[in-house]
Design an enzyme around this catalytic site. Structure first.
Site, PDB file in Angstrom:
ATOM      1  N   VAL A 710       0.691  -1.265  -0.093  1.00 33.38           N
ATOM      2  CA  VAL A 710      -0.025   0.178  -0.024  1.00 33.38           C
ATOM      3  C   VAL A 710       0.769   1.282   0.005  1.00 33.38           C
ATOM      4  CG1 VAL A 710      -2.000  -1.095   1.044  1.00 33.38           C
ATOM      5  CG2 VAL A 710      -0.306  -0.104   2.571  1.00 33.38           C
ATOM      6  N   GLY A 716      11.134   1.835   4.363  1.00 36.41           N
ATOM      7  CA  GLY A 716      10.659   0.453   4.069  1.00 36.41           C
ATOM      8  C   GLY A 716       9.463   0.834   3.573  1.00 36.41           C
ATOM      9  N   LYS A 733       4.542  -2.337   8.474  1.00 35.61           N
ATOM     10  CA  LYS A 733       5.636  -1.615   8.008  1.00 35.61           C
ATOM     11  C   LYS A 733       7.106  -2.160   8.068  1.00 35.61           C
ATOM     12  CE  LYS A 733       8.187   2.842   8.741  1.00 35.61           C
ATOM     13  NZ  LYS A 733       7.955   4.230   9.429  1.00 35.61           N
ATOM     14  N   ASP A 839       8.731  15.272  11.086  1.00 40.20           N
ATOM     15  CA  ASP A 839       8.336  15.054   9.614  1.00 40.20           C
ATOM     16  C   ASP A 839       7.015  15.119   9.558  1.00 40.20           C
ATOM     17  OD1 ASP A 839       9.170  14.372   7.190  1.00 40.20           O
ATOM     18  OD2 ASP A 839       9.207  12.371   7.393  1.00 40.20           O
TER      19      ASP A 839
END
Length: 1009
Positions: A710, A716, A733, A839
């Site tokens: 997805v 990663g 993940k 972030d």
């Protein structure tokens, strides 16, 4: 005497003999030179036409090349001196053979659809005087070899795709004309242009030039035309430019220029004809001295911040055709604000008069009828009161009349029917009353009529059928009543937009509306209409929005809505008396983003495909007998007949049998591969009951199949999967441990998320640190799966989302912004250790099935001891942070300390991206022109210029509705939050708690409306 005669005779004979012997070689040389030009033209033709034989057919051997169309040769040498081609679709490029036409003086290649770069060989054309290659698609930089063409006087390269900077070496040429407008040039205007003393005209319009206007341009004493409009120029207009007394055209519109205008404009520019500086940031009073510039033809200072009185001496400008002073701060709301109009009636050539969006008060005087040559009159968004003068009908040349958003009252004068050239009539958002005059039908070329938000009464006049050119009819929010007249709208074949909502219309929908094949948006909601939806409406095959809510319609939902009208984006049938079941054919509406069926009498099974697959896109409440649908709707299961139940049981037994066989096969494979290592499991950091191994995750994601992928991030990949004994899908993940920093990212994210719980943070289920089937280290984080993907996907093409047709409404946008603000407030203030995310960006904001936002991806997160997060020894220098360009705060780039204020900066950019639909790295931004500055410049009156067009569409209303319902005010508030959060200096940024208060205020305003 005889000797002299004899010598002269011998000299003549010798000369004739010399000519006789040299003649063949000279002719041969001339022939050879001509052959060179011919070959050059043929090679050039091949490039210009992309080898298409049908193009330039006359360029062939049947004619001497000097007779070819567009080619002119010099008489003496028979060499090409002029190449002039224009207004053809050649679609080719410029070949290097162009440089062989060394006798060329004029090169004009206009509107030929040429692409590619200007060849460097053009520098060989030493005799070239006029270079005109405009209205094409040329790209690349202007070649420096052009500086070899020392005889150049004219350079016209406008309306191409040229990039790079404006060449500074132009300053060493003796040009008289330079036009580089409508390209993609960047950088600043080189001061060396001020050295071109021969220059009479210069245009750098519509580029991406920034910085200040060079003071050196004031040396161009012969300059008559200066166009620097539609760039990003800033600072004040240099005073040196006011020494250019020969200027006739001074055009600087749409920049970021500041400062004021000099009081002695007439002395600075005695020959001025065009003075256009609209769309800047200029201040000061109206320069009354322009009344003495007798040649002035066009005057535009709109969209600035000028103030003060308008001089009563403008009538001296007997050549004035255009005056635009809109969107400033003129007027005081007083009775005498419009006195200047009396003077302007002496300007008998005036065709364009605009003073919209100011503070002018007073009544519109009868003398408005004296402006007999007016084509456009825009006085909208002021404080003008009283009645519309009957003499308005004397403006027989008017094509556009806009008096929107004033305090005008009384009736619409019947004399309006005398304006037979009218194309656009805007009277909305006033206090007009009475009936719409029958004379409106005399406006036979009218294309747009806006009468919304008044107090108009009566019915729609049947004479409107005569206005067969109409494309937009907006009469919403009035007191209109009666039936929507039959045999009226059916004549308006070109109608695209019809808004009659919030009136008191009764009766059925006229079947003749089905004749409107081009109708795109139909708003009939909030009336007293009744009957069934006529099947004829299926003829409106172009409909994208159909809103019929809050009426008394009954009957079944017609099937044609899912078959004949396939382009629907919004369908609202809520709050009526519809009955029956929901047609499954509505699943076919692939563009549908919203379906409102609430508060009707619908029953039966709810479909699950198409728009029905997303609970946030449908409204079904108030229908008590619905069942089925997707689980998120929480409706009761539908009753099934026995045979169907048996069939379902057979299917379930078959599926279970298949699963058992697969499981046995899996065990067999496991026992046969005995050499593999036993894989240890990792303890859960969040849920002690959920322990997973590599094998569990391998099975959960179908072997980390690409079909389950997805998304891919910095460290990663993320896969969708499902685990036994766990309700709902999961996201896995998987860290790419070969990527530098991935292992640290894993530790940081597990550490950060492992101890935090908040509804707006992505919930971590467990972390897995193990080895895979090959014995290689494996690290993964298991998270709650977010079915609506990331905010990034919704803002930019919806790639990767399960809901690819979804676009955000403003209400959803505010909710998402609030969710992220709550998350940041928790991180920054509600933990013993301040967590700085480092972030914050749209791809890290994930949306669950209810469109609730969750902040995720804490791979760069940093923990700072102490609730204030200020002076701790554990603070991290930002040089170690590798965030995302565009979202990183300026202080991080300078090596400053990581702080919660840095997150707030990123959050501010995120808000502005949501509002505008523009990434901070969009091509339109460069150097110091960034998303923050663009939005800050446009806040307030011009906010709609920057709002994402898809967001405006989501309101499904015209701009008057946006203003009427405080939407514009809310948009401004939202933009101000984004700008305040993304200020350059950390101490100037908003606090998260203040952000939450402001967003809640916006929500309250939206809810109230």
């Amino acid at each position: 005497m005889g000797g002299t005669l004899r010598f002269t005779f011998l000299l003549c004979v010798a000369s004739q003999m010399l000519v006789y012997y040299l003649m063949p070689s000279t002719v041969a040389a001339l022939s050879l030179s001509s052959e060179t030009d011919k070959l050059a033209l043929l090679a050039l033709k091949e490039k210009l036409t992309n080898g298409v034989s049908d193009s330039l057919p006359s360029w062939n051997e049947s004619l001497h090349f000097c007779e070819w169309p567009g080619v002119t040769c010099g008489r003496r040498h028979m060499r090409v001196s002029s190449l002039h081609l224009e207004n053809q679709t050649l679609g080719g490029s410029l070949g290097p053979s162009l440089g062989n036409l060394t006798f060329l003086k004029l090169l004009m290649l206009r509107n030929l659809d040429l692409y590619g770069e200007i060849p460097a060989q053009i520098g060989r054309l030493k005799r070239l005087q006029d270079l005109i290659i405009d209205i094409n698609k040329l790209e690349g930089e202007i070649p420096i070899e052009l500086s070899n063409c020392t005889n150049l006087k004219v350079i016209e390269l406008y309306h191409n795709h040229l990039n790079g900077r404006v060449p500074s070496w132009f300053g060493s040429m003796q040009l008289t004309w330079l036009n580089l407008g409508f390209n993609n040039l960047v950088g600043t205007i080189p001061p060396s242009l001020g050295n071109i003393s021969s220059l009479g005209a210069m245009s750098l319009s519509s580029n991406h030039l920034g910085g200040n206007i060079p003071h050196a341009l004031g040396k161009l004493s012969g300059l008559k035309t200066l166009y620097l409009d539609i760039n990003n120029l800033s600072g004040e207009i240099p005073r040196s430019l006011y020494n250019l007394s020969n200027l006739q055209s001074f055009v600087l519109v749409e920049n970021k220029l500041s400062g004021s205008l000099p009081s002695n404009m007439n002395l600075a520019f005695p020959n001025l004809q065009y003075f256009l500086v609209g769309g800047n940031q200029m201040t000061g009073i109206f320069p009354s001295s322009i009344s003495n510039i007798t040649h002035l033809n066009r005057f535009d200072i709109a969209r600035n911040a000028f103030n003060g009185p308008i001089p009563l001496t403008l009538g001296r400008l007997n050549k004035l055709e255009l005056i635009d002073i809109g969107e400033n701060k003129f007027g005081s709301g007083g009775a005498h604000d419009l006195d200047f109009l009396s003077s302007l009636t002496n300007c008998t050539k005036l065709s364009y008069l605009s003073f919209y969006m100011n503070r002018f008060g007073g009544q519109l005087p009868d003398l408005i009828g004296n402006f007999s040559n007016l084509v456009t009159l825009d006085i909208s968004f002021n404080q003008i009161y009283g009645a519309i003068p009957e003499r308005i009908g004397q403006l027989i040349n008017l094509t556009s009349l806009d008096i929107e958003s004033n305090y005008l009252e009384g009736t619409i004068p019947s004399s309006i029917g005398m304006l037979k050239n009218m194309e656009r009539l805007v009277l909305q958002s006033n206090k007009l009353s009475g009936n719409i005059p029958l004379s409106i039908g005399n406006l036979t070329i009218l294309s747009e009529i806006y009468l919304a938000s008044n107090k108009l009464e009566g019915t729609i006049p049947v004479t409107l059928r005569n206005c067969t050119k109409l494309e937009k009819v907006i009469m919403s929010i009035n007191n209109l009543s009666g039936n929507i007249p039959n045999q009226t709208f059916g004549y308006l074949k070109g109608l695209i937009y019809l808004a009659l909502f919030k009136n008191s219309f009764t009766g059925p929908i006229p079947s003749e509306l089905g004749n409107l094949e081009q109708l795109s948006q139909l708003f009939l909601y909030s009336n007293k209409l009744s009957g069934e939806i006529p099947n004829e409406l299926g003829g409106c095959s172009s409909l994208t929005i159909l809103r019929l809510s809050k009426n008394f319609f009954h009957g079944n939902i017609p099937l044609f809505l899912g078959s004949s009208i396939r382009s629907l984006d919004m369908l609202d049938l809520s709050r009526n008396n519809f009955s029956g079941t929901i047609p499954f054919i509505l699943e076919n509406l692939t563009f549908l983003n919203y379906l409102g069926l609430s508060f009707n009498n619908l029953y039966g099974e709810v479909p699950t495909g198409g728009v029905f697959s997303n609970a946030s896109q449908i409204s079904l409440s108030g229908n008590n007998n619905l069942c089925g649908g997707i689980p998120q709707l929480k409706l009761p299961a539908c009753f099934r007949k026995h045979k169907r139940s048996l069939k379902k049981k057979h299917i379930i037994i078959s599926v279970i049998g298949g699963i058992l066989i697969s499981f046995i096969a899996f065990l067999a494979v496991h026992f046969l591969t005995g050499k593999r290592k036993r894989l240890p499991s990792s303890p859960s950091l969040q849920n002690e009951r959920l322990r997973v191994t590599y094998g569990d995750l391998h099975e959960a994601t179908n072997g980390f199949s690409s079909s389950n992928l997805v998304g891919v991030g910095s460290f990663g990949s993320v896969y969708r999967g499902s685990l036994l004994n766990f309700e709902g899908p999961i996201a896995v993940k998987v860290l790419n441990l070969e990527t530098r920093g991935a292992a640290k990212s894993f530790i940081a994210e597990c550490k950060a998320l492992g101890k935090m719980k908040h509804r707006n943070l992505v919930k971590i289920l467990t972390c897995c640190s193990s080895i895979d089937y090959s014995g290689v280290d494996f690290k993964a984080i298991v998270l709650d799966f977010m079915p609506n993907g990331s905010l990034e996907n919704l803002l930019h093409n919806n790639e990767g989302s399960e809901n690819e047709n979804h676009s955000l409404s403003f209400t959803q946008m505010v909710d998402i912004a609030l969710d992220v603000a709550h998350a940041l407030d928790y991180l920054h203030h509600d933990e013993e250790e301040v967590v700085v995310h480092c972030d914050v960006k749209p791809s890290n904001v994930l949306l669950d099935q209810d469109m609730v936002a969750h902040l995720g991806d804490f791979g760069l997160a940093r923990l700072i001891h102490g609730s204030t997060g200020n002076s701790s020894k554990d603070q991290v220098n930002s040089s170690t942070i590798k965030g995302t360009i565009g979202y990183l705060p300026p202080e991080y780039g300078a090596g400053g300390l990581v702080s919660s204020e840095g997150d707030i900066y990123s959050y501010g950019i995120l808000l502005l991206e949501m509002l505008t639909g523009k990434r901070p790295t969009d091509n339109m931004f460069y150097e110091n022109f960034i998303l923050h500055k663009w939005c800050k410049m446009k806040i307030s009156e011009t906010i709609l210029d920057i709002v994402d067009s898809r967001l405006l569409v989501s309101f499904a209303e015209d701009q008057t509705w946006i203003v009427e319902n405080n939407i514009k005010e809310c948009l401004v508030m939202f933009a101000k939050i984004g700008v305040a959060c993304s200020e350059e200096f950390p101490t100037q940024r908003m606090l998260s708690k203040d952000v939450i208060v402001k967003l809640l205020e916006i929500k309250r305003k939206l809810r109230d409306d």
